[in-house]
Design an enzyme around this catalytic site. Sequence first.
Site, PDB file in Angstrom:
ATOM      1  NE  ARG A  50     -67.231   0.235   1.139  1.00 55.23           N
ATOM      2  CZ  ARG A  50     -66.585  -0.604   1.973  1.00 55.23           C
ATOM      3  NH1 ARG A  50     -65.749   0.082   2.873  1.00 55.23           N
ATOM      4  NH2 ARG A  50     -67.100  -1.462   2.657  1.00 55.23           N
ATOM      5  CE  LYS A 149     -65.506  -3.885   0.539  1.00 55.99           C
ATOM      6  NZ  LYS A 149     -64.704  -4.767   0.767  1.00 55.99           N
TER       7      LYS A 149
HETATM    8  N1  PXG Z   1     -59.176  -2.611   2.920  1.00 52.09           N
HETATM    9  C1  PXG Z   1     -59.649  -3.543   2.604  1.00 52.09           C
HETATM   10  C2  PXG Z   1     -58.434  -3.895   0.977  1.00 52.09           C
HETATM   11  C3  PXG Z   1     -61.035  -4.511   2.381  1.00 52.09           C
HETATM   12  O1  PXG Z   1     -61.506  -5.274   1.692  1.00 52.09           O
HETATM   13  C4  PXG Z   1     -61.646  -3.150   4.337  1.00 52.09           C
HETATM   14  C5  PXG Z   1     -60.421  -2.117   4.616  1.00 52.09           C
HETATM   15  C6  PXG Z   1     -62.535  -2.814   5.415  1.00 52.09           C
HETATM   16  O2  PXG Z   1     -63.427  -1.985   5.396  1.00 52.09           O
HETATM   17  P1  PXG Z   1     -64.716  -1.939   6.477  1.00 52.09           P
HETATM   18  O3  PXG Z   1     -65.805  -0.957   5.270  1.00 52.09           O
HETATM   19  O4  PXG Z   1     -65.443  -3.622   6.101  1.00 52.09           O
HETATM   20  O5  PXG Z   1     -64.459  -1.213   7.554  1.00 52.09           O
HETATM   21  C7  PXG Z   1     -61.776  -3.819   3.210  1.00 52.09           C
HETATM   22  C8  PXG Z   1     -62.836  -5.178   3.296  1.00 52.09           C
HETATM   23  C9  PXG Z   1     -62.175 -10.864   4.347  1.00 52.09           C
HETATM   24  C10 PXG Z   1     -62.553 -10.306   3.570  1.00 52.09           C
HETATM   25  O6  PXG Z   1     -62.695 -12.147   4.614  1.00 52.09           O
HETATM   26  C11 PXG Z   1     -62.584  -8.791   4.304  1.00 52.09           C
HETATM   27  C12 PXG Z   1     -62.890  -7.549   3.156  1.00 52.09           C
HETATM   28  C13 PXG Z   1     -63.479  -7.968   2.652  1.00 52.09           C
HETATM   29  C14 PXG Z   1     -63.477  -9.436   1.806  1.00 52.09           C
HETATM   30  C15 PXG Z   1     -63.709 -10.531   2.109  1.00 52.09           C
HETATM   31  O7  PXG Z   1     -60.910 -10.978   5.628  1.00 52.09           O
HETATM   32  N2  PXG Z   1     -63.257  -6.339   3.643  1.00 52.09           N
END
Ligand code: PXG
Length: 289
Positions: A50, A149
Site C-alpha cells: 500500500r 495514505k
Molecule cells: N481510514 C483512514 C482514513 C485511516 O487513516 C483506516 C481507515 C484503517 O486502515 P487500516 O489499514 O489501519 O486498517 C485508517 C488508518 C489513529 C490513526 O491514530 C489511524 C490511522 C492512521 C493514523 C492514525 O487513529 N488509520
Amino acid sequence: MKIFLSDKLVDEKDATVSVFDHGLLYGDGIFEGIRAYNSRVFLLDEHIDRLYDSAKAIALEIPMSKQEMSEAVVNTCKANHISDGYIRLIVTRGKGTLGLNPFLCEKAMVIIIAAKIQLYPKSFYETGLKIVTVGTIRNHSEAINPRIKSLNYLNNIMAKIEAINSGCEECLMLNSQGQVAEASGDNIFVIKKGVITTPPSWCGALEGLTRNKVMELAREKGYEVREDVLARYDLYVADEVFLTGTAAEIISVIDIDKRQIGTGKPGKVTAELSALYTECVRSEGTPIS
Ligand code: PXG
C-alpha cells in the site's frame, strides 16, 4: 529509542529532519501505521504494497526496494525490543525549497518509528462508541484520492475536531454525494439480517488492511460480505455497526447521530469477528527475530 532515518538506525535525539522538508512544509508524503503482535509484524507485505502504491500515486520515488523497506521495519522493531507495538512508517518528499515544486527536493526521506501502542480504553470496547456525522466531507477522489495514505490528514483532522467538539471520539464522514465513506481514522461496517456491508473504496474509503482482513475472515465463516453504497439510513437501521483499523482493531458503534444502533450494546457478530481477528493477529505475521 532508535529511529530508522533515511538509511540507518540513529538515536532518537539525532532523528531530525530539515525545516525545508516538504513533508512538513506541504504535507507532501505518505505513511503507514503497522502493528506488531507476539514478535511478528502483522500484514507487513500488505502495508509495504500500500505504501508503494501511495508513492506511485503521488509520483514519489522511494529510494529503497520493498525488500529493503520490510527489513528496515523488522530491524527497527528489533533494535527497540518491540514485540507488541505500533510502527509508524513515513516517507516524505524530502528537503526542498520554499516553493511547491516537488522535483526540486533532493531525495525522499524515510522514517520508521517502532513504539508501544496507546490503545483505546478497554471500556470503549465493552460499551461501544457513540459517533456523529460531521460536516467535513471526505476528500474528493479526484482531489486527494482517499486510497492514498498521504501525510496530508487535515481532512480527517477537521472531522475529528468536529467529533470531539460534539463529545464523540469518532465520527462518520460522508463523500461529496452524501454517501457513507468512513470514520476519521477507521473503516465502517454495517450488519443487517446477517449480511455484512462496507462502502467500496470509490465511495471515499481508505482500503483498510483491517477492513480487508475482516472481510476475508467473515467470508470464511460463511457470512455474505458486500461492498456497497451506504446511506446514513442504512447505518441507523442496522443491527450492528463497527469500525476497523490497525490501531482500533474492531470496535462497536452503538449510537450514530443519537440513533441507537441495534440493542445499543456491542453485537454478537461483531464479537465473533473480533475474536477471529484476535486469533489471526496472534498467529500470523513476519517474525521480528
Ligand atoms: N481510514 C483512514 C482514513 C485511516 O487513516 C483506516 C481507515 C484503517 O486502515 P487500516 O489499514 O489501519 O486498517 C485508517 C488508518 C489513529 C490513526 O491514530 C489511524 C490511522 C492512521 C493514523 C492514525 O487513529 N488509520
